[in-house]
Design a protein around this motif. Structure first.
Motif, PDB file in Angstrom:
ATOM      1  N   ALA A  54       0.795  -1.223   0.000  1.00  0.00           N
ATOM      2  CA  ALA A  54       0.000   0.000   0.000  1.00  0.00           C
ATOM      3  C   ALA A  54       0.833   1.280   0.000  1.00  0.00           C
ATOM      4  CB  ALA A  54      -0.928   0.006   1.222  1.00  0.00           C
ATOM      5  N   LYS A  55       2.049   1.218   0.522  1.00  0.00           N
ATOM      6  CA  LYS A  55       2.862   2.421   0.733  1.00  0.00           C
ATOM      7  C   LYS A  55       3.011   3.295  -0.525  1.00  0.00           C
ATOM      8  CE  LYS A  55       5.482   4.789   3.652  1.00  0.00           C
ATOM      9  NZ  LYS A  55       6.716   4.222   4.205  1.00  0.00           N
ATOM     10  N   PRO A  56       3.318   2.736  -1.698  1.00  0.00           N
ATOM     11  CA  PRO A  56       3.474   3.601  -2.884  1.00  0.00           C
ATOM     12  C   PRO A  56       2.212   4.395  -3.212  1.00  0.00           C
ATOM     13  CG  PRO A  56       4.379   1.433  -3.305  1.00  0.00           C
ATOM     14  CD  PRO A  56       3.625   1.338  -2.016  1.00  0.00           C
ATOM     15  N   PHE A  57       1.051   3.773  -3.020  1.00  0.00           N
ATOM     16  CA  PHE A  57      -0.208   4.439  -3.327  1.00  0.00           C
ATOM     17  C   PHE A  57      -0.563   5.468  -2.255  1.00  0.00           C
ATOM     18  CE2 PHE A  57      -0.381   0.116  -5.126  1.00  0.00           C
ATOM     19  CZ  PHE A  57      -0.361   0.471  -6.469  1.00  0.00           C
ATOM     20  N   MET A  58      -0.156   5.197  -1.029  1.00  0.00           N
ATOM     21  CA  MET A  58      -0.349   6.163   0.043  1.00  0.00           C
ATOM     22  C   MET A  58       0.503   7.404  -0.209  1.00  0.00           C
ATOM     23  SD  MET A  58      -0.304   3.595   3.351  1.00  0.00           S
ATOM     24  CE  MET A  58      -0.485   4.936   4.546  1.00  0.00           C
ATOM     25  N   GLU A  59       1.744   7.170  -0.626  1.00  0.00           N
ATOM     26  CA  GLU A  59       2.649   8.281  -0.917  1.00  0.00           C
ATOM     27  C   GLU A  59       2.140   9.104  -2.100  1.00  0.00           C
ATOM     28  OE1 GLU A  59       6.838   6.274   0.650  1.00  0.00           O
ATOM     29  OE2 GLU A  59       6.265   6.109  -1.468  1.00  0.00           O
ATOM     30  N   GLU A  60       1.620   8.411  -3.097  1.00  0.00           N
ATOM     31  CA  GLU A  60       1.066   9.094  -4.266  1.00  0.00           C
ATOM     32  C   GLU A  60      -0.141   9.945  -3.879  1.00  0.00           C
ATOM     33  OE1 GLU A  60      -0.938   7.950  -8.621  1.00  0.00           O
ATOM     34  OE2 GLU A  60      -0.176   6.378  -7.300  1.00  0.00           O
ATOM     35  N   LEU A  61      -0.993   9.387  -3.032  1.00  0.00           N
ATOM     36  CA  LEU A  61      -2.187  10.108  -2.573  1.00  0.00           C
ATOM     37  C   LEU A  61      -1.796  11.318  -1.740  1.00  0.00           C
ATOM     38  CD1 LEU A  61      -5.280  10.255  -2.280  1.00  0.00           C
ATOM     39  CD2 LEU A  61      -5.077   8.722  -0.302  1.00  0.00           C
ATOM     40  N   SER A  62      -0.828  11.161  -0.857  1.00  0.00           N
ATOM     41  CA  SER A  62      -0.373  12.269  -0.022  1.00  0.00           C
ATOM     42  C   SER A  62       0.232  13.384  -0.873  1.00  0.00           C
ATOM     43  CB  SER A  62       0.659  11.771   0.998  1.00  0.00           C
ATOM     44  OG  SER A  62       1.109  12.820   1.822  1.00  0.00           O
ATOM     45  N   HIS A  63       1.014  12.997  -1.867  1.00  0.00           N
ATOM     46  CA  HIS A  63       1.638  13.979  -2.753  1.00  0.00           C
ATOM     47  C   HIS A  63       0.580  14.715  -3.563  1.00  0.00           C
ATOM     48  CE1 HIS A  63       3.646  15.362  -6.482  1.00  0.00           C
ATOM     49  NE2 HIS A  63       4.647  15.633  -5.661  1.00  0.00           N
ATOM     50  N   ASP A  64      -0.449  13.977  -4.002  1.00  0.00           N
ATOM     51  CA  ASP A  64      -1.498  14.556  -4.841  1.00  0.00           C
ATOM     52  C   ASP A  64      -2.409  15.491  -4.059  1.00  0.00           C
ATOM     53  OD1 ASP A  64      -3.123  15.039  -7.029  1.00  0.00           O
ATOM     54  OD2 ASP A  64      -4.308  13.224  -6.752  1.00  0.00           O
ATOM     55  N   THR A  65      -2.777  15.086  -2.834  1.00  0.00           N
ATOM     56  CA  THR A  65      -3.723  15.878  -2.038  1.00  0.00           C
ATOM     57  C   THR A  65      -3.029  16.820  -1.069  1.00  0.00           C
ATOM     58  OG1 THR A  65      -3.846  14.177  -0.303  1.00  0.00           O
ATOM     59  CG2 THR A  65      -5.412  14.007  -2.136  1.00  0.00           C
ATOM     60  N   ARG A  66      -1.752  16.503  -0.749  1.00  0.00           N
ATOM     61  CA  ARG A  66      -0.963  17.241   0.231  1.00  0.00           C
ATOM     62  C   ARG A  66      -1.519  17.082   1.649  1.00  0.00           C
ATOM     63  NH1 ARG A  66       2.846  19.808  -2.137  1.00  0.00           N
ATOM     64  NH2 ARG A  66       3.378  21.199  -0.405  1.00  0.00           N
TER      65      ARG A  66
END
Length: 263
Positions: free
Chosen positions: A91-103
């Motif tokens: 899950a970590k890569p998708f969590m990081e992507e989501l955090s980067h996208d939404t901040r």
């Protein structure tokens, strides 16, 4: 596409065996030797040797009509791979992507003893930091991940948890009515994400969505956590959809295939 420069290092017989396995996997009904030879482009003599070897090792099975299908050994191997998957790692890569996208800060939680248990956290790339931590527990009714998890529980399991844990008020916005809580969960199932609006802590909003394992079982949930001032009401549908999509990607990584796609 196979690199032609590495072609000389391949094993032709193994390539043929893999082609047969993949062909059997793509068809719902068993296939005969002639059918396989035609589809794969393998001479009958080679096909017989390959099929006999696979049969002896229980990778395929032969029915009374002399046709072949994949054996249960593949289920054993697949389960072995799935058992070794660490959902945090997946899950970590998708969590990081989501955090980067939404901040926003992103959490991952699983259901444990009727509560949401944080297993992973990705900090917001902004200066806003939350005191949440891996290992922290939250009641289901006052957290985004908790609501997301609860929305996919059976009525029996949910009722058991509610009877044991109750719906204790954490803020003036906490939903303490079982009927209202179940109505909120029904909406969460419909839209694919759950919203927690200052119900666990004043000034904090969360949006969570669940993800599933290869066999369709509820595995966990992720959520974004934001200050109320950073996540206005009008932005909730947009961010909610981003969270839902991220959770869906995690499900796919874990091998889950939605029923409408499987059909």
């Amino acid at each position: 596409m196979v690199d032609s420069s590495s072609k000389k290092y391949t094993v032709p017989s193994l390539e043929k065996a893999l082609a047969i396995i993949e062909t059997l996997a793509e068809h719902d009904s068993p296939l005969g030797v002639s059918e396989l030879c035609k589809m794969v482009g393998v001479p009958k003599t080679s096909a017989f040797f390959i099929l006999n070897t696979l049969d002896q090792h229980r990778y395929i099975v032969k029915n009374e009509e002399g046709k072949y299908s994949l054996g249960y050994r593949f289920i054993h191997l697949g389960q072995s791979i799935l058992n070794k998957m660490d959902i945090r790692e997946q899950a970590k890569p998708f969590m990081e992507e989501l955090s980067h996208d939404t901040r926003f800060t992103v959490h991952l939680a699983v259901l444990d003893q009727g509560e949401a248990l944080y297993l992973e956290k990705v900090e917001s790339p902004t200066f806003v930091k939350f005191s949440t931590y891996v290992g922290q527990r939250w009641p289901l009714h006052v957290s985004g991940v908790g609501k997301a998890l609860a929305s996919h529980l059976s009525d029996r399991e949910l009722d058991r948890i509610l009877e044991e844990k109750g719906l204790q008020a954490k803020t003036e916005n906490t939903v303490t009515s079982v009927k209202e809580f179940k109505s909120i969960l029904a909406l969460a199932r419909k839209q694919g994400y759950a919203v927690e609006d200052e119900e666990g802590e004043a000034g904090i909003r969360c949006i969570g969505s669940s993800f599933f394992s290869h066999d369709g079982k509820l595995t966990g949930a992720i959520s974004i956590t934001a200050l109320r001032s950073e996540l206005p009401v009008q932005d909730i549908p947009l961010i909610g959809e981003k969270v839902r999509q991220a959770a869906s990607k995690i499900s796919q990584r874990l091998g889950f295939v939605p029923s409408d796609v499987a059909k």
